[in-house]
Design a protein around this motif. Structure first.
Motif, PDB file in Angstrom:
ATOM      1  N   PRO A   1       0.755  -1.061   0.202  1.00 20.90           N
ATOM      2  CA  PRO A   1      -0.234  -0.060   0.167  1.00 20.90           C
ATOM      3  C   PRO A   1       1.151   1.431   0.017  1.00 20.90           C
ATOM      4  O   PRO A   1       0.554   2.315  -0.709  1.00 20.90           O
ATOM      5  CB  PRO A   1      -0.668  -0.097   1.238  1.00 20.90           C
ATOM      6  CG  PRO A   1      -0.787  -1.020   1.717  1.00 20.90           C
ATOM      7  CD  PRO A   1       0.109  -2.249   1.060  1.00 20.90           C
TER       8      PRO A   1
ATOM      9  N   GLU B   1      -5.519   0.289  -9.313  1.00 21.54           N
ATOM     10  CA  GLU B   1      -4.737   0.149  -8.210  1.00 21.54           C
ATOM     11  C   GLU B   1      -6.136  -1.031  -7.159  1.00 21.54           C
ATOM     12  O   GLU B   1      -5.637  -2.020  -6.134  1.00 21.54           O
ATOM     13  CB  GLU B   1      -4.532   1.395  -7.280  1.00 21.54           C
ATOM     14  CG  GLU B   1      -3.092   0.738  -6.636  1.00 21.54           C
ATOM     15  CD  GLU B   1      -4.047   0.268  -4.878  1.00 21.54           C
ATOM     16  OE1 GLU B   1      -3.480  -1.102  -4.546  1.00 21.54           O
ATOM     17  OE2 GLU B   1      -4.856   0.439  -5.108  1.00 21.54           O
ATOM     18  N   ARG B   2      -7.454  -0.118  -6.866  1.00 24.94           N
ATOM     19  CA  ARG B   2      -8.212   0.042  -5.913  1.00 24.94           C
ATOM     20  C   ARG B   2      -8.316  -2.334  -6.058  1.00 24.94           C
ATOM     21  O   ARG B   2      -8.315  -3.419  -5.996  1.00 24.94           O
ATOM     22  CB  ARG B   2      -9.037  -0.072  -5.661  1.00 24.94           C
ATOM     23  CG  ARG B   2      -8.897   1.340  -4.245  1.00 24.94           C
ATOM     24  CD  ARG B   2     -10.064   1.907  -3.941  1.00 24.94           C
ATOM     25  NE  ARG B   2      -9.914   2.913  -2.904  1.00 24.94           N
ATOM     26  CZ  ARG B   2     -11.129   3.354  -1.763  1.00 24.94           C
ATOM     27  NH1 ARG B   2     -11.654   3.177  -1.959  1.00 24.94           N
ATOM     28  NH2 ARG B   2     -10.644   4.021  -1.241  1.00 24.94           N
ATOM     29  N   TRP B   3      -8.407  -1.917  -7.713  1.00 25.05           N
ATOM     30  CA  TRP B   3      -9.439  -3.647  -8.603  1.00 25.05           C
ATOM     31  C   TRP B   3      -8.370  -4.355  -8.548  1.00 25.05           C
ATOM     32  O   TRP B   3      -7.903  -5.575  -7.654  1.00 25.05           O
ATOM     33  CB  TRP B   3      -9.790  -3.061  -9.516  1.00 25.05           C
ATOM     34  CG  TRP B   3      -9.787  -4.715 -10.592  1.00 25.05           C
ATOM     35  CD1 TRP B   3     -10.879  -5.109 -10.733  1.00 25.05           C
ATOM     36  CD2 TRP B   3      -9.157  -5.247 -11.385  1.00 25.05           C
ATOM     37  NE1 TRP B   3     -11.086  -6.217 -11.356  1.00 25.05           N
ATOM     38  CE2 TRP B   3      -9.827  -6.222 -11.872  1.00 25.05           C
ATOM     39  CE3 TRP B   3      -7.939  -4.770 -11.757  1.00 25.05           C
ATOM     40  CZ2 TRP B   3      -9.104  -7.215 -12.694  1.00 25.05           C
ATOM     41  CZ3 TRP B   3      -7.369  -5.895 -12.661  1.00 25.05           C
ATOM     42  CH2 TRP B   3      -8.058  -6.517 -12.906  1.00 25.05           C
TER      43      TRP B   3
ATOM     44  N   ARG C   1      -5.541  -4.695  -6.492  1.00 27.81           N
ATOM     45  CA  ARG C   1      -5.637  -5.550  -4.112  1.00 27.81           C
ATOM     46  C   ARG C   1      -6.584  -6.500  -4.154  1.00 27.81           C
ATOM     47  O   ARG C   1      -6.715  -7.229  -3.755  1.00 27.81           O
ATOM     48  CB  ARG C   1      -5.637  -4.294  -3.545  1.00 27.81           C
ATOM     49  CG  ARG C   1      -5.541  -4.453  -2.328  1.00 27.81           C
ATOM     50  CD  ARG C   1      -5.282  -3.240  -1.530  1.00 27.81           C
ATOM     51  NE  ARG C   1      -5.653  -2.351  -2.340  1.00 27.81           N
ATOM     52  CZ  ARG C   1      -6.209  -1.163  -1.952  1.00 27.81           C
ATOM     53  NH1 ARG C   1      -6.762  -0.875  -0.010  1.00 27.81           N
ATOM     54  NH2 ARG C   1      -7.097  -0.321  -2.066  1.00 27.81           N
TER      55      ARG C   1
END
Length: 124
Positions: A8, A71-73, A75
């Motif tokens: 992160p 980026e969230r996807w 992760r």
């Protein structure tokens, strides 16, 4: 073990670098490099087209939002934190007297050197 925990922070740092690179104006204009941001500036002030400049800025903002969502996807549902009791909380120390004053002064030195000294020299 440390790389998954650092992911992160690494992604956040890379995201900030990408956004600042896309948004940089001062240095690139000084060196005469054309970037997206200089194009927005020229469209607004050079051509007087505020609507076109707003559309270009919206495209830039959309690109940044897509990067963050990507980026969230990537992760997924993974979480990055310690799950064991092996790690203990760090002890807290309360400073008194001259030690508290010295710690406060040590924290103020970067602010004084980085902001107040250049501001004082510029106003002279």
């Amino acid at each position: 073990m440390a790389v998954p925990l650092a992911r992160p922070a690494l992604v956040g740092g890379v995201s900030l670098v990408l956004m600042e690179t896309l948004n940089e104006f001062g240095a690139v204009q000084f060196f005469g490099v054309d970037t997206f941001t200089t194009g927005i500036y020229r469209t607004w002030f050079g051509m007087g087209e505020q609507v076109a400049a707003a559309q270009l800025a919206a495209c830039l903002l959309t690109f940044v939002i897509v990067l963050v969502l990507l980026e969230r996807w990537s992760r997924g549902k993974r979480r990055y934190f310690h799950t064991t009791n092996r790690y203990q909380q760090l002890p807290e120390y309360v400073l008194h007297g001259w030690r508290a004053a010295a710690a406060t002064l040590a924290c103020l030195v970067p602010v004084l050197v980085g902001f107040y000294c250049p501001a004082a020299f510029c106003s002279i």
